[in-house]
Design a protein around this motif. Structure first.
Motif, PDB file in Angstrom:
ATOM      1  N   ALA A 271      72.252 -78.520  42.738  1.00  0.00           N
ATOM      2  CA  ALA A 271      72.679 -78.186  41.376  1.00  0.00           C
ATOM      3  C   ALA A 271      73.502 -76.894  41.390  1.00  0.00           C
ATOM      4  N   SER A 272      74.346 -76.720  40.410  1.00  0.00           N
ATOM      5  CA  SER A 272      75.206 -75.550  40.319  1.00  0.00           C
ATOM      6  C   SER A 272      74.387 -74.276  40.095  1.00  0.00           C
ATOM      7  N   PRO A 273      74.732 -73.194  40.785  1.00  0.00           N
ATOM      8  CA  PRO A 273      74.053 -71.921  40.544  1.00  0.00           C
ATOM      9  C   PRO A 273      74.154 -71.486  39.082  1.00  0.00           C
ATOM     10  N   GLU A 274      75.278 -71.843  38.440  1.00  0.00           N
ATOM     11  CA  GLU A 274      75.458 -71.481  37.034  1.00  0.00           C
ATOM     12  C   GLU A 274      74.381 -72.127  36.151  1.00  0.00           C
ATOM     13  N   ARG A 275      73.882 -73.284  36.603  1.00  0.00           N
ATOM     14  CA  ARG A 275      72.846 -73.955  35.834  1.00  0.00           C
ATOM     15  C   ARG A 275      71.580 -73.099  35.762  1.00  0.00           C
ATOM     16  N   PHE A 276      71.289 -72.414  36.864  1.00  0.00           N
ATOM     17  CA  PHE A 276      70.111 -71.540  36.905  1.00  0.00           C
ATOM     18  C   PHE A 276      70.313 -70.334  35.984  1.00  0.00           C
ATOM     19  N   GLU A 277      71.544 -69.831  35.974  1.00  0.00           N
ATOM     20  CA  GLU A 277      71.853 -68.706  35.086  1.00  0.00           C
ATOM     21  C   GLU A 277      71.731 -69.124  33.623  1.00  0.00           C
ATOM     22  N   ASP A 278      72.268 -70.324  33.305  1.00  0.00           N
ATOM     23  CA  ASP A 278      72.208 -70.819  31.925  1.00  0.00           C
ATOM     24  C   ASP A 278      70.767 -70.998  31.446  1.00  0.00           C
ATOM     25  N   TRP A 297      59.371 -74.060  44.853  1.00  0.00           N
ATOM     26  CA  TRP A 297      59.203 -75.511  44.825  1.00  0.00           C
ATOM     27  C   TRP A 297      58.610 -75.992  43.498  1.00  0.00           C
ATOM     28  N   TRP A 298      57.678 -75.237  42.956  1.00  0.00           N
ATOM     29  CA  TRP A 298      57.042 -75.653  41.705  1.00  0.00           C
ATOM     30  C   TRP A 298      58.010 -75.560  40.528  1.00  0.00           C
ATOM     31  N   LEU A 299      58.938 -74.600  40.613  1.00  0.00           N
ATOM     32  CA  LEU A 299      59.937 -74.463  39.566  1.00  0.00           C
ATOM     33  C   LEU A 299      60.938 -75.617  39.648  1.00  0.00           C
ATOM     34  N   LEU A 300      61.284 -76.015  40.874  1.00  0.00           N
ATOM     35  CA  LEU A 300      62.167 -77.163  41.060  1.00  0.00           C
ATOM     36  C   LEU A 300      61.556 -78.406  40.426  1.00  0.00           C
ATOM     37  N   GLU A 301      60.268 -78.640  40.695  1.00  0.00           N
ATOM     38  CA  GLU A 301      59.602 -79.807  40.114  1.00  0.00           C
ATOM     39  C   GLU A 301      59.646 -79.772  38.584  1.00  0.00           C
ATOM     40  N   ASP A 302      59.377 -78.610  38.002  1.00  0.00           N
ATOM     41  CA  ASP A 302      59.392 -78.473  36.540  1.00  0.00           C
ATOM     42  C   ASP A 302      60.782 -78.743  35.979  1.00  0.00           C
ATOM     43  N   MET A 303      61.824 -78.212  36.638  1.00  0.00           N
ATOM     44  CA  MET A 303      63.192 -78.369  36.154  1.00  0.00           C
ATOM     45  C   MET A 303      63.628 -79.827  36.201  1.00  0.00           C
ATOM     46  N   ILE A 304      63.223 -80.551  37.248  1.00  0.00           N
ATOM     47  CA  ILE A 304      63.580 -81.966  37.356  1.00  0.00           C
ATOM     48  C   ILE A 304      62.803 -82.781  36.321  1.00  0.00           C
ATOM     49  N   GLU A 305      61.533 -82.454  36.163  1.00  0.00           N
ATOM     50  CA  GLU A 305      60.710 -83.163  35.179  1.00  0.00           C
ATOM     51  C   GLU A 305      61.253 -82.975  33.765  1.00  0.00           C
ATOM     52  N   ASP A 306      61.820 -81.789  33.479  1.00  0.00           N
ATOM     53  CA  ASP A 306      62.368 -81.498  32.151  1.00  0.00           C
ATOM     54  C   ASP A 306      63.827 -81.916  32.015  1.00  0.00           C
ATOM     55  N   ASP A 307      64.364 -82.593  33.063  1.00  0.00           N
ATOM     56  CA  ASP A 307      65.760 -83.051  33.076  1.00  0.00           C
ATOM     57  C   ASP A 307      66.763 -81.900  33.012  1.00  0.00           C
ATOM     58  N   ASP A 308      66.362 -80.727  33.468  1.00  0.00           N
ATOM     59  CA  ASP A 308      67.292 -79.601  33.520  1.00  0.00           C
ATOM     60  C   ASP A 308      68.260 -79.747  34.693  1.00  0.00           C
ATOM     61  N   ILE A 309      67.783 -80.359  35.789  1.00  0.00           N
ATOM     62  CA  ILE A 309      68.654 -80.721  36.912  1.00  0.00           C
ATOM     63  C   ILE A 309      68.237 -82.122  37.368  1.00  0.00           C
ATOM     64  N   GLU A 310      69.105 -82.771  38.152  1.00  0.00           N
ATOM     65  CA  GLU A 310      68.870 -84.175  38.480  1.00  0.00           C
ATOM     66  C   GLU A 310      67.850 -84.377  39.588  1.00  0.00           C
ATOM     67  N   ASP A 311      68.061 -83.719  40.723  1.00  0.00           N
ATOM     68  CA  ASP A 311      67.179 -83.986  41.862  1.00  0.00           C
ATOM     69  C   ASP A 311      67.177 -82.821  42.844  1.00  0.00           C
ATOM     70  N   GLY A 312      66.392 -82.967  43.870  1.00  0.00           N
ATOM     71  CA  GLY A 312      66.272 -81.948  44.907  1.00  0.00           C
ATOM     72  C   GLY A 312      65.241 -82.386  45.925  1.00  0.00           C
ATOM     73  N   GLU A 313      64.786 -81.461  46.737  1.00  0.00           N
ATOM     74  CA  GLU A 313      63.768 -81.774  47.732  1.00  0.00           C
ATOM     75  C   GLU A 313      62.905 -80.551  47.998  1.00  0.00           C
ATOM     76  N   ILE A 314      61.669 -80.797  48.413  1.00  0.00           N
ATOM     77  CA  ILE A 314      60.781 -79.719  48.831  1.00  0.00           C
ATOM     78  C   ILE A 314      60.835 -79.637  50.352  1.00  0.00           C
ATOM     79  N   ARG A 328      60.646 -82.813  54.808  1.00  0.00           N
ATOM     80  CA  ARG A 328      61.449 -82.805  53.582  1.00  0.00           C
ATOM     81  C   ARG A 328      60.878 -83.859  52.637  1.00  0.00           C
ATOM     82  N   THR A 329      60.607 -83.481  51.398  1.00  0.00           N
ATOM     83  CA  THR A 329      60.055 -84.411  50.415  1.00  0.00           C
ATOM     84  C   THR A 329      60.983 -84.494  49.224  1.00  0.00           C
ATOM     85  N   PRO A 330      61.653 -85.629  49.000  1.00  0.00           N
ATOM     86  CA  PRO A 330      62.584 -85.748  47.868  1.00  0.00           C
ATOM     87  C   PRO A 330      61.845 -85.619  46.534  1.00  0.00           C
ATOM     88  N   VAL A 331      62.519 -84.995  45.569  1.00  0.00           N
ATOM     89  CA  VAL A 331      61.993 -84.868  44.209  1.00  0.00           C
ATOM     90  C   VAL A 331      63.087 -85.334  43.274  1.00  0.00           C
TER      91      VAL A 331
END
Length: 332
Positions: A271-278, A297-314, A328-331
């Motif tokens: 995801a774009s770094p600007e997304r984190f700033e926003d 990692w827990w913040l990544l899970e929350d952001m994906i669950e809230d549809d703030d970003i699309e995907d990532g991995e732990i 590597r665990t896809p989220v």
């Protein structure tokens, strides 16, 4: 009995300094040295390939090293280099930085004198297997006394191939200070040769040799007060894991989680770094890389669950300088 060097190993506090990959004892079928270290002149501090003295110091600091074990190949065949590193470590960390060296040759008085002057505290001799039981009255007995005279603690460190009473005799006579018996193991470096000699892996074990804990070795040697039997499980569960934990505590970022195994866990997204700033994510919870963002990692899970970003991995990785990834665990 456990020596000072072994106490530090158990705490994960010993840096392993590989100084030289060549060795004249080329017929040791049980030598565990991997092909990437055999017959090379490269130096490694733990997993770090050493390009300068600063690399050695940096690696020791990375793990808050209490001491250093010097190994090879044969360190005495690169004596100038070995002594220089001993002096470097003692100058940087002081006399309390405990050093021990593994060797398969006697070396003689001049080598012992030079190693002592450079700062070696303890030397662990590994006589060739064919000489076991026939070392009294030879250079192997003499070098124990020479090392002690040069104020280096003399000891034996041998693989648990068989029980050998002569090592106990040296202990009882006061020539050697202690004897470490390592559980007999198979590795990538010796597997083929070990099988040719008739040895097989213990069922359900990754490295221990079948019969390496038999009664003869355990009862006749490991029960002696000056013998320490070091199992493969202890090496992995205590020495290696504790070293990783020491590293992890030193190198972890604010958002990295340190596991019980000493690995680091974090999230990764493109995801774009600007997304984190926003989203107003505090700077201490993420780090912008060249083409991705690493985040708690827990913040990544929350952001994906809230549809703030699309995907990532732990990501779970070692805290070593090469940063080997364990899982590597896809989220999404």
């Amino acid at each position: 009995m456990i020596s000072k060097g072994c106490e530090q190993c158990a705490k994960g506090g010993k840096m392993v300094l590989f100084v030289y990959g060549y060795c004249d004892q080329r017929d040791c079928f049980y030598c565990p040295l991997g092909e990437n270290r055999k017959n090379v002149t490269d130096v490694y501090a733990n997993e770090r390939r050493v390009e300068s003295d600063e690399d050695v110091i940096a690696e020791a600091k990375r793990m808050s090293a209490l001491g250093t074990s010097i190994t090879g190949g044969e360190p005495q065949e690169a004596l100038e280099r070995t002594c220089r590193y001993l002096e470097l470590l003692k100058d940087e960390f002081g006399e309390d930085h405990h050093t021990h060296l593994y060797t398969g040759i006697t070396g003689g008085r001049e080598n012992m004198r030079r190693l002592s002057e450079a700062g070696l505290d303890e030397i662990r001799f590994h006589p060739p297997l064919e000489l076991w039981g026939d070392m009294h009255g030879t250079e192997w007995e003499e070098i124990l006394h020479v090392a002690r005279e040069e104020e280096i603690t003399p000891a034996f460190e041998i693989p648990g191939i068989r029980a050998e009473p002569e090592f106990l005799e040296f202990l009882d006579e006061g020539a050697a200070e202690f004897c470490n018996v390592n559980e007999f193991e198979m590795s990538d470096g010796n597997y083929r040769r070990m099988q040719e000699e008739g040895f097989e892996l213990q069922e359900g074990h990754m490295s221990a040799v079948e019969g390496s804990k038999d009664d003869a070795i355990l009862e006749e040697m490991a029960s002696h007060e000056k013998v320490y039997f070091c199992t493969s499980v202890f090496k992995d569960a205590a020495q290696h894991r504790n070293r990783l934990k020491r590293m992890a505590r030193n190198v972890r970022r604010e958002f990295d989680e340190v596991t019980d195994d000493g690995t680091l866990v974090y999230g990764k997204t493109y995801a774009s770094p600007e997304r984190f700033e926003d989203l107003g994510v505090p700077e201490e919870f993420y780090s912008v890389k060249s083409n991705h963002v690493e985040v708690a990692w827990w913040l990544l899970e929350d952001m994906i669950e809230d549809d703030d970003i699309e995907d990532g991995e732990i990501v779970e990785q070692y805290p070593t300088v090469d940063g080997t990834v364990v899982e590597r665990t896809p989220v999404a």
